[in-house]
Write a protein that holds these residues in place. Sequence first.
Motif, PDB file in Angstrom:
ATOM      1  N   LEU A 217       0.841  -1.194   0.000  1.00 26.16           N
ATOM      2  CA  LEU A 217       0.000   0.000   0.000  1.00 26.16           C
ATOM      3  C   LEU A 217       0.873   1.239   0.000  1.00 26.16           C
ATOM      4  O   LEU A 217       2.014   1.209   0.464  1.00 26.16           O
ATOM      5  CB  LEU A 217      -0.897   0.034   1.247  1.00 26.16           C
ATOM      6  CG  LEU A 217      -1.918  -1.069   1.444  1.00 26.16           C
ATOM      7  CD1 LEU A 217      -2.633  -0.875   2.774  1.00 26.16           C
ATOM      8  CD2 LEU A 217      -2.936  -1.089   0.307  1.00 26.16           C
ATOM      9  N   ASP A 218       0.326   2.339  -0.476  1.00 26.51           N
ATOM     10  CA  ASP A 218       1.041   3.600  -0.350  1.00 26.51           C
ATOM     11  C   ASP A 218       1.217   3.933   1.125  1.00 26.51           C
ATOM     12  O   ASP A 218       0.392   3.552   1.970  1.00 26.51           O
ATOM     13  CB  ASP A 218       0.273   4.719  -1.047  1.00 26.51           C
ATOM     14  CG  ASP A 218       1.037   6.028  -1.008  1.00 26.51           C
ATOM     15  OD1 ASP A 218       2.022   6.163  -1.740  1.00 26.51           O
ATOM     16  OD2 ASP A 218       0.671   6.905  -0.189  1.00 26.51           O
ATOM     17  N   ALA A 219       2.286   4.642   1.438  1.00 30.78           N
ATOM     18  CA  ALA A 219       2.602   4.947   2.830  1.00 30.78           C
ATOM     19  C   ALA A 219       1.522   5.774   3.522  1.00 30.78           C
ATOM     20  O   ALA A 219       1.468   5.821   4.759  1.00 30.78           O
ATOM     21  CB  ALA A 219       3.943   5.680   2.911  1.00 30.78           C
ATOM     22  N   LYS A 220       0.661   6.410   2.738  1.00 31.22           N
ATOM     23  CA  LYS A 220      -0.414   7.225   3.326  1.00 31.22           C
ATOM     24  C   LYS A 220      -1.767   6.517   3.273  1.00 31.22           C
ATOM     25  O   LYS A 220      -2.788   7.112   3.600  1.00 31.22           O
ATOM     26  CB  LYS A 220      -0.499   8.566   2.601  1.00 31.22           C
ATOM     27  CG  LYS A 220       0.743   9.444   2.779  1.00 31.22           C
ATOM     28  CD  LYS A 220       0.601  10.765   2.044  1.00 31.22           C
ATOM     29  CE  LYS A 220       1.840  11.636   2.232  1.00 31.22           C
ATOM     30  NZ  LYS A 220       1.745  12.917   1.482  1.00 31.22           N
ATOM     31  N   ALA A 221      -1.784   5.264   2.883  1.00 36.54           N
ATOM     32  CA  ALA A 221      -3.042   4.531   2.732  1.00 36.54           C
ATOM     33  C   ALA A 221      -3.613   4.104   4.076  1.00 36.54           C
ATOM     34  O   ALA A 221      -2.949   4.156   5.116  1.00 36.54           O
ATOM     35  CB  ALA A 221      -2.822   3.310   1.843  1.00 36.54           C
ATOM     36  N   ASP A 222      -4.870   3.655   4.032  1.00 37.14           N
ATOM     37  CA  ASP A 222      -5.582   3.209   5.228  1.00 37.14           C
ATOM     38  C   ASP A 222      -5.201   1.754   5.523  1.00 37.14           C
ATOM     39  O   ASP A 222      -5.700   0.829   4.888  1.00 37.14           O
ATOM     40  CB  ASP A 222      -7.093   3.334   5.002  1.00 37.14           C
ATOM     41  CG  ASP A 222      -7.904   2.955   6.238  1.00 37.14           C
ATOM     42  OD1 ASP A 222      -7.304   2.551   7.263  1.00 37.14           O
ATOM     43  OD2 ASP A 222      -9.146   3.060   6.177  1.00 37.14           O
ATOM     44  N   VAL A 223      -4.307   1.568   6.480  1.00 36.96           N
ATOM     45  CA  VAL A 223      -3.846   0.222   6.821  1.00 36.96           C
ATOM     46  C   VAL A 223      -4.953  -0.582   7.488  1.00 36.96           C
ATOM     47  O   VAL A 223      -5.094  -1.786   7.269  1.00 36.96           O
ATOM     48  CB  VAL A 223      -2.615   0.294   7.742  1.00 36.96           C
ATOM     49  CG1 VAL A 223      -2.116  -1.104   8.082  1.00 36.96           C
ATOM     50  CG2 VAL A 223      -1.514   1.106   7.090  1.00 36.96           C
ATOM     51  N   ALA A 225      -8.101  -0.667   6.975  1.00 32.32           N
ATOM     52  CA  ALA A 225      -9.022  -1.262   6.004  1.00 32.32           C
ATOM     53  C   ALA A 225      -8.420  -2.518   5.390  1.00 32.32           C
ATOM     54  O   ALA A 225      -9.118  -3.517   5.188  1.00 32.32           O
ATOM     55  CB  ALA A 225      -9.360  -0.246   4.914  1.00 32.32           C
ATOM     56  N   ALA A 226      -7.119  -2.483   5.097  1.00 26.69           N
ATOM     57  CA  ALA A 226      -6.463  -3.663   4.529  1.00 26.69           C
ATOM     58  C   ALA A 226      -6.451  -4.809   5.523  1.00 26.69           C
ATOM     59  O   ALA A 226      -6.689  -5.966   5.159  1.00 26.69           O
ATOM     60  CB  ALA A 226      -5.036  -3.306   4.103  1.00 26.69           C
ATOM     61  N   ARG A 227      -6.181  -4.514   6.767  1.00 27.51           N
ATOM     62  CA  ARG A 227      -6.168  -5.575   7.778  1.00 27.51           C
ATOM     63  C   ARG A 227      -7.572  -6.137   7.984  1.00 27.51           C
ATOM     64  O   ARG A 227      -7.742  -7.354   8.159  1.00 27.51           O
ATOM     65  CB  ARG A 227      -5.599  -5.043   9.094  1.00 27.51           C
ATOM     66  CG  ARG A 227      -4.135  -4.623   8.994  1.00 27.51           C
ATOM     67  CD  ARG A 227      -3.511  -4.495  10.372  1.00 27.51           C
ATOM     68  NE  ARG A 227      -2.195  -3.889  10.319  1.00 27.51           N
ATOM     69  CZ  ARG A 227      -1.084  -4.516   9.961  1.00 27.51           C
ATOM     70  NH1 ARG A 227      -1.131  -5.781   9.598  1.00 27.51           N
ATOM     71  NH2 ARG A 227       0.080  -3.877   9.953  1.00 27.51           N
ATOM     72  N   ALA A 228      -8.567  -5.289   7.946  1.00 28.19           N
ATOM     73  CA  ALA A 228      -9.947  -5.760   8.100  1.00 28.19           C
ATOM     74  C   ALA A 228     -10.345  -6.671   6.949  1.00 28.19           C
ATOM     75  O   ALA A 228     -11.180  -7.569   7.109  1.00 28.19           O
ATOM     76  CB  ALA A 228     -10.894  -4.568   8.184  1.00 28.19           C
ATOM     77  N   THR A 285       2.141   1.355  12.328  1.00 26.73           N
ATOM     78  CA  THR A 285       0.953   0.896  11.608  1.00 26.73           C
ATOM     79  C   THR A 285       1.242  -0.172  10.565  1.00 26.73           C
ATOM     80  O   THR A 285       0.411  -1.050  10.319  1.00 26.73           O
ATOM     81  CB  THR A 285       0.257   2.087  10.912  1.00 26.73           C
ATOM     82  OG1 THR A 285       1.221   2.802  10.132  1.00 26.73           O
ATOM     83  CG2 THR A 285      -0.367   3.028  11.943  1.00 26.73           C
ATOM     84  N   PHE A 286       2.411  -0.110   9.944  1.00 22.60           N
ATOM     85  CA  PHE A 286       2.777  -1.074   8.907  1.00 22.60           C
ATOM     86  C   PHE A 286       3.705  -2.152   9.468  1.00 22.60           C
ATOM     87  O   PHE A 286       4.422  -1.927  10.441  1.00 22.60           O
ATOM     88  CB  PHE A 286       3.495  -0.373   7.743  1.00 22.60           C
ATOM     89  CG  PHE A 286       2.598   0.482   6.883  1.00 22.60           C
ATOM     90  CD1 PHE A 286       1.970  -0.054   5.773  1.00 22.60           C
ATOM     91  CD2 PHE A 286       2.398   1.820   7.182  1.00 22.60           C
ATOM     92  CE1 PHE A 286       1.152   0.725   4.966  1.00 22.60           C
ATOM     93  CE2 PHE A 286       1.579   2.614   6.390  1.00 22.60           C
ATOM     94  CZ  PHE A 286       0.953   2.067   5.273  1.00 22.60           C
TER      95      PHE A 286
END
Length: 336
Positions: A217-223, A225-228, A285-286
């Motif tokens: 993901l881009d460094a500014k993306a919503d992490v 949401a991806a984990r969910a 977060t990442f």
Amino acid sequence: MSLFLAVELDGAGAHPAAWRASGAAPVSVLSPNVLREAVALADEGGFTLATFADSPVPPSTGVDVAGRLEAVGRAAFVSTTTRHIGLAPSVPTATTEPFHLAAQIASLDHASRGRAAWVVEGSGPAELATVGTDGPPGETAEVVAAVRALWDSWEDDAVIKDVATGRYLDPEKVHHVDFIGSSFTVKGPLITPRPPQGQPVVLAAGGLDVGADITLLDAKADVAAARAAGARLVFAELEVVLDAHKPAAARLADLNRATPWNSRRTRFTGSVDGLVALLADLAGTFDGVRLHPAVLAVDLPILVDRVLPSLDVPARGDTLRSSLGLARPANQFETH
């Protein structure tokens, strides 16, 4: 907090005009020595993973470098000259037969003794034009599913090498794969025994929705949401231009005067201390970050000598999966 670090090692660097600042002739990006030295530096420096970009169309046009060697071949070339770093070639799904793709990545895993990965690449209009089709929705996910089935078509103990009976393998442990997708079919089993990792690590951009081991993901993306959505490990994509013989902003301006660097990825331009602070923040977060150095000859040594020693980078294991803390998956065809 610890942070896995990957690095993109394509060509002279991520900037399209990187060759101008590399200190070497443009053709050097096709040299085995340049590739070997870059990967060795990343390996010795402690990177968890190196990736190698690829596409069926040239990497750039005009006066910039317009050629590259095929990514799987590059990864295979350094598989026996490295010790710990994972090797992840990009392979487009729309222009590569799934059976051949599965065999190539499985062979890379054997050659590297369990350090292979695959960066799943979707295709845009330019790439798709090379095969004359735009592919149906969901085709990328189907290719990944077919490849995973082929990797499992041999059970781990299928090869028995019984000299007394002259049997090389147990046919009961080699499984037929008859995969039917919306636009292709694949028949197995694979011609290569199951990879050392069972399943080599799969990386893919979050928008591809292919059930990857590592979601990019881009460094500014919503992490969150991806984990969910079920992402296992999430890596941030980050371009890097560092202070060197000139301030980073001046270096970038010089390169951009030759060819503007247009990208949708987040870009860091500045000092080592600033990058270390940013990476420490992203670690909250990442799970990891894939760095895209602007000029490998300039930025990669700084990353190795000054950035990685300032971070909590996890120790690497015997395989890429063990380095990433990912369990070796069970074979989907085993019944006992």
